[in-house]
Scaffold this motif. Structure first.
Motif, short mmCIF file in Angstrom:
data_model
loop_
_atom_site.label_atom_id
_atom_site.label_comp_id
_atom_site.label_asym_id
_atom_site.label_seq_id
_atom_site.Cartn_x
_atom_site.Cartn_y
_atom_site.Cartn_z
N ASN A 1 -70.26 56.47 29.17
CA ASN A 1 -71.37 55.67 28.60
C ASN A 1 -72.00 56.38 27.41
OD1 ASN A 1 -71.82 53.22 30.06
ND2 ASN A 1 -72.44 54.41 31.83
N LEU A 2 -72.23 57.68 27.55
CA LEU A 2 -72.84 58.44 26.45
C LEU A 2 -71.91 58.44 25.23
CD1 LEU A 2 -74.30 61.53 28.38
CD2 LEU A 2 -75.58 59.60 27.48
N ASP A 3 -70.62 58.68 25.49
CA ASP A 3 -69.64 58.67 24.39
C ASP A 3 -69.60 57.31 23.70
OD1 ASP A 3 -68.92 61.26 24.89
OD2 ASP A 3 -66.93 60.83 25.68
N CYS A 4 -69.53 56.25 24.50
CA CYS A 4 -69.39 54.90 23.94
C CYS A 4 -70.63 54.53 23.13
CB CYS A 4 -69.14 53.90 25.07
SG CYS A 4 -68.58 52.30 24.48
N ALA A 5 -71.81 54.93 23.61
CA ALA A 5 -73.06 54.65 22.88
C ALA A 5 -73.01 55.32 21.51
CB ALA A 5 -74.26 55.14 23.67
N ASP A 6 -72.57 56.58 21.47
CA ASP A 6 -72.50 57.30 20.19
C ASP A 6 -71.48 56.67 19.24
OD1 ASP A 6 -74.44 59.25 20.70
OD2 ASP A 6 -73.04 60.56 21.73
N VAL A 7 -70.32 56.33 19.77
CA VAL A 7 -69.26 55.77 18.93
C VAL A 7 -69.67 54.40 18.38
CG1 VAL A 7 -66.88 54.90 18.93
CG2 VAL A 7 -67.41 57.07 20.05
N CYS A 8 -70.26 53.55 19.23
CA CYS A 8 -70.70 52.23 18.76
C CYS A 8 -71.79 52.37 17.70
CB CYS A 8 -71.22 51.38 19.91
SG CYS A 8 -69.92 50.75 20.97
N ALA A 9 -72.72 53.30 17.90
CA ALA A 9 -73.82 53.49 16.94
C ALA A 9 -73.27 53.88 15.58
CB ALA A 9 -74.80 54.53 17.46
N THR A 10 -72.29 54.77 15.57
CA THR A 10 -71.69 55.19 14.30
C THR A 10 -70.89 54.06 13.67
OG1 THR A 10 -71.71 57.57 14.63
CG2 THR A 10 -69.85 56.70 13.40
N THR A 11 -70.22 53.28 14.48
CA THR A 11 -69.44 52.16 13.94
C THR A 11 -70.35 51.12 13.29
OG1 THR A 11 -67.84 52.60 15.71
CG2 THR A 11 -67.54 50.57 14.48
N VAL A 12 -71.51 50.87 13.90
CA VAL A 12 -72.50 49.96 13.29
C VAL A 12 -72.90 50.48 11.91
CG1 VAL A 12 -74.90 49.14 13.40
CG2 VAL A 12 -73.52 49.19 15.46
N ARG A 13 -73.17 51.76 11.83
CA ARG A 13 -73.59 52.35 10.55
C ARG A 13 -72.53 52.13 9.48
NH1 ARG A 13 -77.76 56.66 10.63
NH2 ARG A 13 -79.24 55.92 12.19
N LEU A 14 -71.28 52.41 9.82
CA LEU A 14 -70.20 52.27 8.84
C LEU A 14 -69.98 50.82 8.43
CD1 LEU A 14 -69.74 55.24 9.54
CD2 LEU A 14 -67.31 54.81 9.59
N LEU A 15 -70.01 49.93 9.42
CA LEU A 15 -69.79 48.51 9.12
C LEU A 15 -70.95 47.92 8.31
CD1 LEU A 15 -68.23 46.93 12.34
CD2 LEU A 15 -67.23 46.94 10.06
N SER A 16 -72.13 48.54 8.44
CA SER A 16 -73.30 48.04 7.69
C SER A 16 -73.24 48.40 6.22
CB SER A 16 -74.59 48.61 8.29
OG SER A 16 -74.75 48.19 9.62
N ARG A 17 -72.47 49.42 5.90
CA ARG A 17 -72.39 49.86 4.51
C ARG A 17 -71.27 49.12 3.79
NH1 ARG A 17 -73.02 55.39 7.06
NH2 ARG A 17 -75.28 55.50 7.34
#
Lengths: 153, 153, 153, 153
Positions: free
Chosen positions: A60-76
């Motif tokens: 869960n902790l890993d997935c939360a971190d990975v999804c958060a970073t993916t949001v950042r990249l997709l937002s740019r």
């Protein structure tokens, strides 16, 4: 999330692929990151069962971190998409799949059950966007190819 | 966001204060973090005006980071709330206020205009939760006081 | 960390306060965030004792998030410092203090013992920078005051 | 970073592969994330040149996020490594490479020059750890195979 939709369509250079799909993928990622953070904490609160849930907490902790970073990249989106976005989306699909699998192993914990579903939805949305990206790139290549062919005649 | 709501109510130890308010605050924070990341990137895409928007870009990046961390802390409810959550919520209120102010200075950029509104909503939600926290703590202290008084009679 | 030092001094507009102190504060924060993430995971690995360490795990996760966000904010120096940086540094000092306290409760776990020390160092560095910020602001106000007084003569 | 080293060796279940390499990879990632955040901000401060540096700013922000998440995943060692860690390390290698390329395009900005070097070092460290992971897994598979062969005799 109306906000994401409004923000995306307010850009002077909106993304070239289908806006609605993009907004949905961001929504799904954001929701998944939040659900995983909540599930990790809820697992930690399961007195008497925490040790059995260690794998689930970590995932869960890993997935939360990975999804958060993916949001950042997709937002740019000011810069054209590059190999990184594909590699990160791939990591994200793996994270969502593994996390869904882990959570699905403890359906007796309602938070795990719900979290598994949210991870599955997120995984599907990312796969969909990946495919659109590829189709878009393929379209660019094909049209370039056709243009090239035409010009070489 | 239905997911957040479902996750919060699925806990074996749901938060003691009003669940709906909590879910709304998390939603607002998550939306605000996403909007700020999108606004920073959209500002960077405003050819010919990027240098005027530097303050806004920086504030957006800061606000996105602060909101993301505040979501994480508010999501962890297995342990009783401590001074940290209050200090972080305070930082978050400041971040949302300053970011709303910065974005409101460029209403001609639609993304800034929308982002300012989202920051305002987020600020209000955090203030509301802060107050509930305080009332809850106050309630605990008061009941403890009354119980103490009674027991001392 | 030589990298942080080199990066800070390579700016066209280096921070006005003492560069060395700044680099040390960033180093301390970065180290603290890493130590807390490692300690949370090491606690989760303490078979038979995980449930006693739940408070420590949560505090470690919180402290890691807060330190990571504080690094981000302190790294952004193109814009003049504002109230947010102060509020966030305050939250960070609280996080480091509470995390050090939690970790210090389990000195039999070596990772908790080391993590407590790292949190203490980080807390001291942030306090130091806070004070410099204040002195710097105070200096600005004082010189402005003196300039004003002089000009009013 | 002595702290990372001390934290890693204090675990009851230290990682099975070479500890020193692990600590160095974490150090490199942490340094890279910090350098990229600093470089993005320093680029934003380059009056008159910000628009030329947009690609670099975006890449710096992306790389900082990806490295930060990779640190988190690599720090969680209580559970055996899975496909996610490999996918995330792959994304990280891509991020470091692209960011080094972008930064190397503006060697006149000292912060870009230094950041490019740090990204290169980080990329090499992650590649090294990836290879160790693979060798370790290969070793496990081989020994399992030999054990199986022996047992089948």
């Amino acid at each position: 999330m109306i906000a994401i939709d409004a923000m995306l369509s307010s850009r002077i250079n909106p993304p070239e692929y289908h806006l609605q799909d993009y907004a949905e993928a961001l929504d799904a990622l954001i929701e998944c990151a939040a659900a995983c953070t909540l599930c990790a904490d809820a697992c930690l609160g399961e007195t008497g069962k925490v040790e059995q849930l260690r794998g689930c907490i970590t995932m869960n902790l890993d997935c939360a971190d990975v999804c958060a970073t993916t949001v950042r990249l997709l937002s740019r989106q000011t810069q054209p998409p590059n190999q990184l976005i594909h590699a990160q989306m791939h990591a994200c699909v793996v994270a969502c799949q593994l996390c869904a699998d882990q959570c699905a192993m403890h359906p007796m914990h309602k938070h795990c059950k719900i979290c598994a579903e949210i991870c599955h939805i997120c995984r599907a949305e990312i796969c969909h966007i990946c495919q659109e990206h590829c189709n878009f790139l393929l379209g660019t290549i094909t049209s370039a190819g056709i243009a090239e062919e035409k010009s070489s005649i």
